[in-house]
Design a protein around this motif. Structure first.
Motif, PDB file in Angstrom:
ATOM      1  N   ASP A   1       0.833  -1.202   0.000  1.00 53.02           N
ATOM      2  CA  ASP A   1       0.000   0.000   0.000  1.00 53.02           C
ATOM      3  C   ASP A   1       0.870   1.256   0.000  1.00 53.02           C
ATOM      4  OD1 ASP A   1      -2.325  -1.477  -0.062  1.00 53.02           O
ATOM      5  OD2 ASP A   1      -2.751  -1.251   2.081  1.00 53.02           O
ATOM      6  N   ASN A   2       1.971   1.230   0.751  1.00 51.80           N
ATOM      7  CA  ASN A   2       2.886   2.373   0.785  1.00 51.80           C
ATOM      8  C   ASN A   2       3.567   2.581  -0.568  1.00 51.80           C
ATOM      9  OD1 ASN A   2       2.381   3.055   3.454  1.00 51.80           O
ATOM     10  ND2 ASN A   2       4.026   1.768   4.240  1.00 51.80           N
ATOM     11  N   LEU A   3       3.936   1.497  -1.241  1.00 53.36           N
ATOM     12  CA  LEU A   3       4.628   1.603  -2.521  1.00 53.36           C
ATOM     13  C   LEU A   3       3.688   1.988  -3.663  1.00 53.36           C
ATOM     14  CD1 LEU A   3       7.001  -1.495  -2.306  1.00 53.36           C
ATOM     15  CD2 LEU A   3       7.649   0.917  -2.190  1.00 53.36           C
ATOM     16  N   VAL A   4       2.477   1.470  -3.635  1.00 48.81           N
ATOM     17  CA  VAL A   4       1.525   1.704  -4.716  1.00 48.81           C
ATOM     18  C   VAL A   4       0.796   3.036  -4.523  1.00 48.81           C
ATOM     19  CG1 VAL A   4      -0.592   0.823  -5.792  1.00 48.81           C
ATOM     20  CG2 VAL A   4       1.255  -0.753  -5.194  1.00 48.81           C
ATOM     21  N   GLY A   5       0.536   3.399  -3.284  1.00 55.18           N
ATOM     22  CA  GLY A   5      -0.208   4.633  -3.029  1.00 55.18           C
ATOM     23  C   GLY A   5      -1.622   4.518  -3.559  1.00 55.18           C
ATOM     24  N   ASP A   6      -2.063   5.531  -4.288  1.00 56.98           N
ATOM     25  CA  ASP A   6      -3.432   5.519  -4.810  1.00 56.98           C
ATOM     26  C   ASP A   6      -3.500   4.965  -6.231  1.00 56.98           C
ATOM     27  OD1 ASP A   6      -2.179   7.623  -6.064  1.00 56.98           O
ATOM     28  OD2 ASP A   6      -3.816   9.055  -5.775  1.00 56.98           O
ATOM     29  N   ARG A   7      -2.448   4.258  -6.641  1.00 55.60           N
ATOM     30  CA  ARG A   7      -2.414   3.666  -7.979  1.00 55.60           C
ATOM     31  C   ARG A   7      -2.488   2.150  -7.863  1.00 55.60           C
ATOM     32  NH1 ARG A   7       0.187   8.460  -8.129  1.00 55.60           N
ATOM     33  NH2 ARG A   7      -0.181   9.776  -9.936  1.00 55.60           N
ATOM     34  N   ASN A   8      -2.425   1.456  -8.994  1.00 53.51           N
ATOM     35  CA  ASN A   8      -2.556  -0.001  -8.982  1.00 53.51           C
ATOM     36  C   ASN A   8      -1.241  -0.762  -8.996  1.00 53.51           C
ATOM     37  OD1 ASN A   8      -5.439  -0.383  -9.033  1.00 53.51           O
ATOM     38  ND2 ASN A   8      -5.397   0.502 -11.077  1.00 53.51           N
ATOM     39  N   PHE A   9      -0.188  -0.129  -9.531  1.00 59.88           N
ATOM     40  CA  PHE A   9       1.038  -0.876  -9.793  1.00 59.88           C
ATOM     41  C   PHE A   9       2.267  -0.161  -9.248  1.00 59.88           C
ATOM     42  CE2 PHE A   9      -1.790  -1.651 -13.524  1.00 59.88           C
ATOM     43  CZ  PHE A   9      -2.085  -2.975 -13.248  1.00 59.88           C
ATOM     44  N   VAL A  10       3.348  -0.945  -9.113  1.00 61.59           N
ATOM     45  CA  VAL A  10       4.629  -0.401  -8.711  1.00 61.59           C
ATOM     46  C   VAL A  10       5.715  -1.001  -9.615  1.00 61.59           C
ATOM     47  CG1 VAL A  10       5.135  -2.139  -6.912  1.00 61.59           C
ATOM     48  CG2 VAL A  10       6.115   0.155  -6.734  1.00 61.59           C
ATOM     49  N   TYR A  11       6.741  -0.218  -9.857  1.00 59.28           N
ATOM     50  CA  TYR A  11       7.861  -0.587 -10.721  1.00 59.28           C
ATOM     51  C   TYR A  11       8.700  -1.702 -10.084  1.00 59.28           C
ATOM     52  CZ  TYR A  11      12.256   0.164 -13.308  1.00 59.28           C
ATOM     53  OH  TYR A  11      13.386   0.014 -14.058  1.00 59.28           O
ATOM     54  N   PHE A  12       9.043  -2.707 -10.895  1.00 64.61           N
ATOM     55  CA  PHE A  12       9.949  -3.760 -10.455  1.00 64.61           C
ATOM     56  C   PHE A  12      11.319  -3.588 -11.101  1.00 64.61           C
ATOM     57  CE2 PHE A  12       7.503  -7.347  -8.427  1.00 64.61           C
ATOM     58  CZ  PHE A  12       6.324  -6.662  -8.253  1.00 64.61           C
ATOM     59  N   ALA A  13      11.348  -3.496 -12.445  1.00 64.62           N
ATOM     60  CA  ALA A  13      12.625  -3.414 -13.173  1.00 64.62           C
ATOM     61  C   ALA A  13      12.359  -2.938 -14.592  1.00 64.62           C
ATOM     62  CB  ALA A  13      13.314  -4.784 -13.204  1.00 64.62           C
ATOM     63  N   GLY A  14      13.430  -2.635 -15.299  1.00 60.29           N
ATOM     64  CA  GLY A  14      13.291  -2.218 -16.683  1.00 60.29           C
ATOM     65  C   GLY A  14      14.614  -2.320 -17.420  1.00 60.29           C
ATOM     66  N   MET A  15      14.525  -2.138 -18.730  1.00 61.57           N
ATOM     67  CA  MET A  15      15.727  -2.203 -19.551  1.00 61.57           C
ATOM     68  C   MET A  15      15.552  -1.310 -20.771  1.00 61.57           C
ATOM     69  SD  MET A  15      17.506  -5.462 -21.434  1.00 61.57           S
ATOM     70  CE  MET A  15      18.043  -6.193 -19.901  1.00 61.57           C
ATOM     71  N   ALA A  16      16.641  -0.634 -21.136  1.00 59.99           N
ATOM     72  CA  ALA A  16      16.677   0.164 -22.365  1.00 59.99           C
ATOM     73  C   ALA A  16      17.299  -0.713 -23.452  1.00 59.99           C
ATOM     74  CB  ALA A  16      17.481   1.440 -22.146  1.00 59.99           C
ATOM     75  N   TYR A  17      16.498  -1.237 -24.328  1.00 59.91           N
ATOM     76  CA  TYR A  17      16.976  -2.141 -25.375  1.00 59.91           C
ATOM     77  C   TYR A  17      17.821  -1.428 -26.420  1.00 59.91           C
ATOM     78  CZ  TYR A  17      14.313  -6.179 -23.844  1.00 59.91           C
ATOM     79  OH  TYR A  17      13.840  -7.249 -23.122  1.00 59.91           O
TER      80      TYR A  17
END
Length: 173
Positions: free
Chosen positions: A54-70
């Motif tokens: 709840d703290n990480l998501v706040g009033d939204r549905n999702f939270v970032y896990f990881a990403g990559m710049a291809y």
């Protein structure tokens, strides 16, 4: 067993930097990533998991896990500089994921979610693509079996949340 996935794409005239900035805000990229990993690996109770998410998501549905710049590594590999900016984002919400995992642990193949954001070659906008979660999550467990109606309902709810997110980040105001 085979099944068919449904690929969804959104095109927007917005520059990729704007789409990425909106996405970063919507999935709390600044507060996610390592913090999600820490929470999921150290939480000992349901209450601790729920409070942390709840703290990480706040009033939204999702939270970032990881990403990559291809585009960075593709340009390096091919010795070019013209690969369109291309990013993959992995994000989700374990509290949403559990609504499906309780019916089928194979759901873990598709949660957290993954989307691809690609700059148009001519720089005139951005395309966001993803595979519809309901089309890859709500599948029979074996040939000849029907779909679990509760899993289907939960997967469709996830698909709607994802579609709302993508509409939010691609909407040309």
């Amino acid at each position: 067993m085979e099944f068919t996935s449904r690929r969804i794409t959104y095109d927007t005239p917005l520059p990729i930097a704007e789409v990425i900035a909106r996405l970063d805000k919507e999935v709390n990229k600044a507060g996610g990533g390592p913090e999600v990993t820490r929470l999921l690996s150290t939480a000992k109770t349901r209450a601790e998991l729920e409070s942390g998410m709840d703290n990480l998501v706040g009033d939204r549905n999702f939270v970032y896990f990881a990403g990559m710049a291809y585009h960075n590594w593709l340009n390096a590999y091919h010795g070019t500089a013209d690969t369109p900016q291309t990013y993959a984002y992995i994000f989700g919400n374990p509290l949403i994921a559990q609504t499906m995992l309780k019916y089928d642990l194979n759901v873990a193949l598709h949660v957290p979610l993954k989307i691809v954001i690609v700059e148009r070659l001519d720089g005139s906008g951005t395309r966001v693509a993803y595979d519809d979660p309901a089309s890859v999550i709500a599948v029979p467990k074996a040939s000849g079996l029907g779909l679990d109606p509760e899993l289907t309902k939960a997967a469709e709810a996830l698909s709607q949340k994802l579609e709302t997110l993508i509409q939010t980040i691609t909407r040309a105001d």
